[in-house]
Structure formats: C-alpha cells, structure tokens
Design an enzyme around this catalytic site. Sequence first.
Site, mmCIF file in Angstrom:
data_model
loop_
_atom_site.group_PDB
_atom_site.id
_atom_site.type_symbol
_atom_site.label_atom_id
_atom_site.label_comp_id
_atom_site.label_asym_id
_atom_site.label_seq_id
_atom_site.Cartn_x
_atom_site.Cartn_y
_atom_site.Cartn_z
ATOM 1 N N THR A 36 0.834 -1.216 0.000
ATOM 2 C CA THR A 36 0.000 0.000 0.000
ATOM 3 C C THR A 36 0.863 1.259 0.000
ATOM 4 O O THR A 36 0.337 2.357 -0.062
ATOM 5 C CB THR A 36 -0.930 0.038 1.239
ATOM 6 O OG1 THR A 36 -0.116 -0.017 2.425
ATOM 7 C CG2 THR A 36 -1.894 -1.128 1.243
ATOM 8 N N TYR A 146 -8.678 -6.030 10.872
ATOM 9 C CA TYR A 146 -7.678 -5.019 11.247
ATOM 10 C C TYR A 146 -7.595 -4.890 12.774
ATOM 11 O O TYR A 146 -6.523 -4.995 13.367
ATOM 12 C CB TYR A 146 -8.055 -3.684 10.605
ATOM 13 C CG TYR A 146 -7.102 -2.550 10.899
ATOM 14 C CD1 TYR A 146 -5.805 -2.565 10.402
ATOM 15 C CD2 TYR A 146 -7.514 -1.457 11.662
ATOM 16 C CE1 TYR A 146 -4.925 -1.505 10.663
ATOM 17 C CE2 TYR A 146 -6.645 -0.393 11.924
ATOM 18 C CZ TYR A 146 -5.355 -0.426 11.423
ATOM 19 O OH TYR A 146 -4.499 0.623 11.677
HETATM 20 P P1 NAD Z 1 0.269 2.916 4.780
HETATM 21 O O1 NAD Z 1 -0.616 1.935 4.101
HETATM 22 O O2 NAD Z 1 0.578 4.191 4.087
HETATM 23 O O3 NAD Z 1 1.648 2.239 5.177
HETATM 24 C C1 NAD Z 1 1.793 0.866 5.470
HETATM 25 C C2 NAD Z 1 3.041 0.364 4.773
HETATM 26 O O4 NAD Z 1 3.232 -1.031 5.092
HETATM 27 C C3 NAD Z 1 2.951 0.461 3.253
HETATM 28 O O5 NAD Z 1 4.076 1.134 2.738
HETATM 29 C C4 NAD Z 1 2.893 -0.992 2.798
HETATM 30 O O6 NAD Z 1 3.447 -1.196 1.511
HETATM 31 C C5 NAD Z 1 3.650 -1.696 3.917
HETATM 32 N N1 NAD Z 1 3.319 -3.123 4.006
HETATM 33 C C6 NAD Z 1 2.069 -3.665 4.101
HETATM 34 N N2 NAD Z 1 2.158 -5.013 4.137
HETATM 35 C C7 NAD Z 1 3.484 -5.326 4.098
HETATM 36 C C8 NAD Z 1 4.216 -6.543 4.115
HETATM 37 N N3 NAD Z 1 3.589 -7.731 4.188
HETATM 38 N N4 NAD Z 1 5.567 -6.497 4.046
HETATM 39 C C9 NAD Z 1 6.220 -5.305 3.975
HETATM 40 N N5 NAD Z 1 5.580 -4.112 3.954
HETATM 41 C C10 NAD Z 1 4.230 -4.115 4.024
HETATM 42 O O7 NAD Z 1 -0.387 3.205 6.216
HETATM 43 P P2 NAD Z 1 -0.023 4.286 7.331
HETATM 44 O O8 NAD Z 1 -1.193 5.177 7.480
HETATM 45 O O9 NAD Z 1 1.298 4.880 7.080
HETATM 46 O O10 NAD Z 1 0.045 3.373 8.630
HETATM 47 C C11 NAD Z 1 1.275 2.899 9.154
HETATM 48 C C12 NAD Z 1 1.016 2.131 10.444
HETATM 49 O O11 NAD Z 1 0.408 2.990 11.415
HETATM 50 C C13 NAD Z 1 0.088 0.936 10.259
HETATM 51 O O12 NAD Z 1 0.555 -0.128 11.079
HETATM 52 C C14 NAD Z 1 -1.238 1.449 10.796
HETATM 53 O O13 NAD Z 1 -2.023 0.400 11.325
HETATM 54 C C15 NAD Z 1 -0.792 2.412 11.888
HETATM 55 N N6 NAD Z 1 -1.820 3.454 12.127
HETATM 56 C C16 NAD Z 1 -1.980 4.485 11.237
HETATM 57 C C17 NAD Z 1 -2.963 5.437 11.494
HETATM 58 C C18 NAD Z 1 -3.164 6.635 10.591
HETATM 59 O O14 NAD Z 1 -4.002 7.490 10.900
HETATM 60 N N7 NAD Z 1 -2.437 6.771 9.495
HETATM 61 C C19 NAD Z 1 -3.790 5.317 12.621
HETATM 62 C C20 NAD Z 1 -3.609 4.234 13.461
HETATM 63 C C21 NAD Z 1 -2.609 3.314 13.215
#
Ligand code: NAD
Length: 313
Positions: A36, A146
């Site tokens: 993603t 999730y």
């Molecule tokens: P995002 O989707 O932009 O980033 C997630 C990243 O993980 C992506 O670059 C994706 O390619 C990578 N990824 C997914 N599956 C993978 C795998 N199997 N192997 C290697 N890489 C993998 O999302 P984000 O918003 O940057 O979120 C990052 C983290 O923060 C996540 O764990 C999310 O649950 C947590 N989070 C984010 C928010 C928010 O508001 N953005 C809120 C709560 C928690």
Amino acid sequence: MSTCLVTGGAGFLGSHLCDELLSRGHRVICVDNLETGSLQNIAHIRDPARFAHLNVDIIEPYFVEEPVDFVYHLASPASPIDYLRLPLHTLKVGSYGTHHTLGLAKAKRARFLLASTSEVYGDPQVHPQPESYWGHVNPIGPRGVYDEAKRYAEALVMAYHRQQGVDTSIIRIFNTYGPRMRPHDGRAIPTFLRQALANRPITVFGDGSQTRSFCFVSDLIAGMIALAESGHHEPVNIGNPDEFTLLQLAEEVCRAIGSDSEIVFEALPVDDPKQRRPDITLAKDLLGWVPEVPLRDGLRRTIDAAGVQSLIG
Ligand code: NAD
C-alpha cells in the site's frame, strides 16, 4: 548515530518517520513490499550511505546482516479501503509479520516499537479513551481483520517482552493526516480535500455527528520517536485530543480551501465508531509530549506540501 529498521517505511507514516530519523542523524533500513506504500514516498531520500530500502514481504521470515538498534514496526494495511480488500493479508501481517519482526529485534537486541491503533478500542463505551480501557470490538465484522490483528500484535509484543525479554513499546495511534496520504485511500481528510479541491460534493457518512480527533503527522512522529527512545513497555496513546464531528471537519476543509462544495450524506459503514478521542495524560506525563499543530494549520500545510494536483489524484 543509531541504526533504525522501519517496516512499512515507504508508507504514509513510515516515510515521514524515515525522514525524521535521517534528519536526526540516524541510519535507516526501510523494509517495505510496497503493498500500500510507494517508492514515490521515499524517492527524495538520496543518501545511500545512511538509507536503504529492502523490498521484502514480512509475512515470510526475513533478516538483515547489519546491527540494528531500533525496530519501528509500522507495516500493515491501515485504511479501511486497504484492509477490506486485503483481509487475510492484514491478519497475516499482524501475526506472522509481527512474529518475524519481533524475532529480528530479539536477535539484534534492539528496542522494538509496534504501531498499534485506536481501533483496538473499537466503538468505545468510555470517552475519551485512556490506555487502561480494554475496548469494545466486534471480532467478526468486516473491520475485525484489522482491529483483531492489532490486538493480537499487542498481545504478541507483551509476550515477547515478558517471556523473551525483548525491550518493547506500543504506540496506539489515533487518526493522523498530512502530506503523502493517498487521495483515494478512503480516509476522511484526503477524501474531503480531494472532493473540495475539485469542487465536487463532500460525502459524509451517516449524519456526520460521529466524532474523530485528527493529529498532524509531524506531531505523531515526534511522539513515536519519544516513546521508542523511552524505556516504557505498556501502550501509550498518541493523538490530538481536539475532537470534531465529521460535519465540522467537512466545514473546516471547505474553509481551508475556500470551497463552497455542498455536503451530501452516505450510509454509515458497518461498526463505524461513534466517537474517538485520545486521553493523552500518559504521553504528557511520561514523554512530555503534546501535539502542537491545530487542525486548521495542519490542513493548510497538507495542501501546501502536497500541491492541489496530487491531492485531487
Ligand atoms: P500505509 O498503508 O501508508 O503504510 C503501510 C506500509 O506497510 C505500506 O508502505 C505498505 O506497503 C507496507 N506493508 C504492508 N504489508 C506489508 C508486508 N507484508 N511487508 C512489507 N511491507 C508491508 O499506512 P499508514 O497510514 O502509514 O500506517 C502505518 C502504520 O500505522 C500501520 O501499522 C497502521 O495500522 C498504523 N496506524 C496508522 C494510522 C493513521 O491514521 N495513518 C492510525 C492508526 C494506526
């Protein structure tokens, strides 16, 4: 100088974390299979001596040769559009992916941080949510993949800490926004910005009375690094406690852009939480952390940094 391994480092939050760690003089290994995320998010980093990207799927066991001091584990689909499209992948990243990454931290004797989420509180019956609240989650609804993956990951982290002696931490992230969010990732701020910038109607779910709290990305990253560099093991909420209804958010977005888009209402998604607001007392006391960027400024900075075209997508 420390070496920091960042899973999910090519994603929205992960790429900002890589930037900040590099700007503080650290070395960064970004582990991301671009499920993603995007190379575009890290294309501006041209420092091969201090930055490397490994295109690895963490669902499979993986290892790096060099010593590592900190492991920031952010990899996971995060927006509803992604985890509803990738339900099994989401569960596997939370389980296998977290196992493999914790195993790596153990082998390297590194400090480990899990990016958890306010979704562990589900549709909360306690408001605002302190870390001591156990949550109200539907395990079998569509969002369960999730929420439960993150709850499992938290349990796993505590087991590695208690039984295996790994130095772990858990950040519970509340809604965060800023440049590099994908315009079509389905989350409220990029959706509203995209619609308002294109002078299209803004689609609010339900009657728009549900509340959320929105944290600007630089505040979130500062809190995340402060927690990783503390010695704390229990979960800590990081988020902005200013609470807005979705309707107020839509109005703020229109004001920031000077748009007169009309607001239209769509069906509420299944198990959409009615309210969400972090209790950040622990982060204040433990880390001296408080968010500094109000919503209006953060929206402006998001528009200025991303540019109108990339927000329209
Ligand atoms: P995002 O989707 O932009 O980033 C997630 C990243 O993980 C992506 O670059 C994706 O390619 C990578 N990824 C997914 N599956 C993978 C795998 N199997 N192997 C290697 N890489 C993998 O999302 P984000 O918003 O940057 O979120 C990052 C983290 O923060 C996540 O764990 C999310 O649950 C947590 N989070 C984010 C928010 C928010 O508001 N953005 C809120 C709560 C928690």
